[in-house]
Write an enzyme that holds these catalytic residues in place. Structure first.
Site, PDB file in Angstrom:
ATOM      1  N   GLU A  59      -6.058  -4.340  10.499  1.00 22.42           N
ATOM      2  CA  GLU A  59      -5.014  -3.342  10.719  1.00 22.42           C
ATOM      3  C   GLU A  59      -5.330  -2.552  11.992  1.00 22.42           C
ATOM      4  O   GLU A  59      -6.090  -1.566  11.946  1.00 22.42           O
ATOM      5  CB  GLU A  59      -4.942  -2.379   9.533  1.00 22.42           C
ATOM      6  CG  GLU A  59      -4.581  -3.062   8.235  1.00 22.42           C
ATOM      7  CD  GLU A  59      -3.902  -2.089   7.282  1.00 22.42           C
ATOM      8  OE1 GLU A  59      -2.779  -2.382   6.863  1.00 22.42           O
ATOM      9  OE2 GLU A  59      -4.483  -1.040   6.987  1.00 22.42           O
TER      10      GLU A  59
ATOM     11  N   GLU B   1      -7.034   5.277   7.301  1.00 19.02           N
ATOM     12  CA  GLU B   1      -6.818   6.681   6.933  1.00 19.02           C
ATOM     13  C   GLU B   1      -8.041   7.236   6.197  1.00 19.02           C
ATOM     14  O   GLU B   1      -8.394   8.409   6.361  1.00 19.02           O
ATOM     15  CB  GLU B   1      -5.539   6.810   6.087  1.00 19.02           C
ATOM     16  CG  GLU B   1      -4.307   6.613   6.966  1.00 19.02           C
ATOM     17  CD  GLU B   1      -3.107   6.021   6.259  1.00 19.02           C
ATOM     18  OE1 GLU B   1      -3.045   6.037   5.020  1.00 19.02           O
ATOM     19  OE2 GLU B   1      -2.207   5.522   6.973  1.00 19.02           O
TER      20      GLU B   1
ATOM     21  N   ASN C  39       0.863  -1.185   0.000  1.00 17.38           N
ATOM     22  CA  ASN C  39       0.000   0.000   0.000  1.00 17.38           C
ATOM     23  C   ASN C  39       0.899   1.235   0.000  1.00 17.38           C
ATOM     24  O   ASN C  39       1.418   1.626   1.043  1.00 17.38           O
ATOM     25  CB  ASN C  39      -0.903  -0.018   1.236  1.00 17.38           C
ATOM     26  CG  ASN C  39      -1.744   1.243   1.339  1.00 17.38           C
ATOM     27  OD1 ASN C  39      -1.858   1.997   0.380  1.00 17.38           O
ATOM     28  ND2 ASN C  39      -2.326   1.472   2.504  1.00 17.38           N
ATOM     29  N   TRP C  40       1.051   1.824  -1.177  1.00 15.21           N
ATOM     30  CA  TRP C  40       1.966   2.963  -1.293  1.00 15.21           C
ATOM     31  C   TRP C  40       1.379   4.246  -0.757  1.00 15.21           C
ATOM     32  O   TRP C  40       2.086   5.258  -0.646  1.00 15.21           O
ATOM     33  CB  TRP C  40       2.362   3.165  -2.755  1.00 15.21           C
ATOM     34  CG  TRP C  40       3.318   2.141  -3.277  1.00 15.21           C
ATOM     35  CD1 TRP C  40       3.945   1.150  -2.565  1.00 15.21           C
ATOM     36  CD2 TRP C  40       3.788   2.026  -4.628  1.00 15.21           C
ATOM     37  NE1 TRP C  40       4.764   0.419  -3.386  1.00 15.21           N
ATOM     38  CE2 TRP C  40       4.691   0.926  -4.665  1.00 15.21           C
ATOM     39  CE3 TRP C  40       3.527   2.720  -5.801  1.00 15.21           C
ATOM     40  CZ2 TRP C  40       5.330   0.538  -5.842  1.00 15.21           C
ATOM     41  CZ3 TRP C  40       4.162   2.316  -6.969  1.00 15.21           C
ATOM     42  CH2 TRP C  40       5.061   1.241  -6.987  1.00 15.21           C
TER      43      TRP C  40
ATOM     44  N   HIS D 106      -9.634   1.697   4.386  1.00 16.05           N
ATOM     45  CA  HIS D 106      -8.380   1.852   5.129  1.00 16.05           C
ATOM     46  C   HIS D 106      -8.611   2.849   6.274  1.00 16.05           C
ATOM     47  O   HIS D 106      -9.386   3.800   6.126  1.00 16.05           O
ATOM     48  CB  HIS D 106      -7.279   2.356   4.194  1.00 16.05           C
ATOM     49  CG  HIS D 106      -5.932   2.349   4.852  1.00 16.05           C
ATOM     50  ND1 HIS D 106      -5.536   3.350   5.700  1.00 16.05           N
ATOM     51  CD2 HIS D 106      -4.939   1.439   4.827  1.00 16.05           C
ATOM     52  CE1 HIS D 106      -4.327   3.056   6.160  1.00 16.05           C
ATOM     53  NE2 HIS D 106      -3.939   1.899   5.648  1.00 16.05           N
TER      54      HIS D 106
ATOM     55  N   GLY E  99       2.600  -0.952   4.422  1.00 15.08           N
ATOM     56  CA  GLY E  99       2.686   0.453   4.057  1.00 15.08           C
ATOM     57  C   GLY E  99       4.134   0.876   3.880  1.00 15.08           C
ATOM     58  O   GLY E  99       4.756   0.624   2.843  1.00 15.08           O
ATOM     59  N   GLY E 100       4.700   1.499   4.908  1.00 16.37           N
ATOM     60  CA  GLY E 100       6.037   2.092   4.813  1.00 16.37           C
ATOM     61  C   GLY E 100       7.096   1.176   4.210  1.00 16.37           C
ATOM     62  O   GLY E 100       7.864   1.596   3.322  1.00 16.37           O
TER      63      GLY E 100
HETATM   64  P1  PGA Z   1       2.465   0.601   7.764  1.00 16.44           P
HETATM   65  O1  PGA Z   1       1.053   0.844   7.043  1.00 16.44           O
HETATM   66  O2  PGA Z   1       3.010  -0.706   7.240  1.00 16.44           O
HETATM   67  O3  PGA Z   1       3.309   1.790   7.329  1.00 16.44           O
HETATM   68  O4  PGA Z   1       2.219   0.569   9.222  1.00 16.44           O
HETATM   69  C1  PGA Z   1       0.154  -0.226   6.848  1.00 16.44           C
HETATM   70  C2  PGA Z   1      -1.077   0.265   6.181  1.00 16.44           C
HETATM   71  O5  PGA Z   1      -1.494   1.395   6.458  1.00 16.44           O
HETATM   72  O6  PGA Z   1      -1.689  -0.429   5.342  1.00 16.44           O
END
Ligand code: PGA
Length: 249
Positions: free
Chosen positions: A168, A98, A11-12, A96, A233-234
């Site tokens: 998550e 966010e 997930n960029w 997600h 993510g990161g």
């Molecule tokens: P992260 O993000 O690996 O940077 O914690 C995961 C995500 O939000 O899908």
């Protein structure tokens, strides 16, 4: 060992121009040439076509990070399932944390998106997870159950196993704090049990863990009986790190 094929998704978020996306993809493919896992890249909308063009014939497919539930219409700034399908996108991340926290997406908004994705043959990657306060208050299972029933309750049982659920925990996203193996297993097993209660084929549905997954912890998390993959993510922004996670599954 389960018969569910591991599913590892990058997930960029709002990262990478088309040139950076192309460079990443060209670097990743030789590093994961031997994998038998499903590998998925979720670039921003602007890089979907670039990545989709480059991954053809490999183990990698492309997913979007969001979409609108209508097929077309006066929805300025939005993207439909048909538009994603047109670019050879195979899946879409929905809900997600966010999107939920920063853009006000609720299970009521997400339920029609999940249905629209399935109608268009896009695999929904439906994200759920509790906040730190909810975990501390002992509400984790109640939150996960409500999100599953709210977002997926309108599906018929056969459609439930076509959804990928990503667990998550909000407190583990982008914080460097990973759920312990015990916490991840417990939550993913609970999610599987709720899918079963909802009438889905619990043994078929794939459940991902996400939240600070990196090369150093991926092996342990991906070996858990109810964790079928990862949403990264990161650590997915660097081809060496992401390849190491893919190859740990
Ligand atoms: P992260 O993000 O690996 O940077 O914690 C995961 C995500 O939000 O899908």
């Amino acid at each position: 060992m389960s018969s569910r094929t591991p599913y590892i998704a990058a997930n960029w978020k709002m990262h990478k121009t088309t040139r950076e996306a192309a460079e990443f993809t060209d670097a990743l493919l030789p590093r994961i040439a031997a994998t038998r896992n499903d590998v998925v890249i979720c670039p921003p909308f602007t890089a979907l076509a670039t990545v989709a063009d480059r991954v053809g014939g490999s183990a990698v497919t492309v997913a979007a990070q969001n979409m609108h539930h209508e097929d077309a219409g006066a929805f300025t700034g939005e993207i439909s399932a048909a538009m994603l399908d047109d670019l050879d996108v195979r899946a879409v991340v929905l809900g997600h944390s966010e999107r939920r926290q920063l853009f006000g997406e609720t299970d009521e908004i997400l339920a029609p998106k999940v249905q629209a994705a399935l109608r268009a043959d896009l695999t929904p990657i439906f994200c759920i997870g509790e906040s730190e306060g909810q975990r501390d208050a002992g509400e984790t299972e109640a939150v996960l159950g409500a999100q599953l029933r709210g977002g997926l309750g309108g599906l018929d049982p056969a459609q439930l196993s076509e959804v990928i659920v990503a667990y998550e925990p909000v407190w583990a996203i982008g914080t460097g704090r990973t759920a312990t193996a015990e916490q991840a297993q417990e939550a993913c097993a609970y999610i599987r049990s709720v899918i079963g209660e909802m009438g889905g084929d619990a043994a078929l549905v794939r459940i991902l863990y996400g939240g600070s997954v990196k090369p150093g912890n991926a092996g342990e998390l991906l070996a858990l009986p109810d964790v079928d993959g990862a949403l990264v993510g990161g650590a997915s922004l660097d081809p060496d790190n992401f390849a190491a996670i893919v190859n740990a599954a």
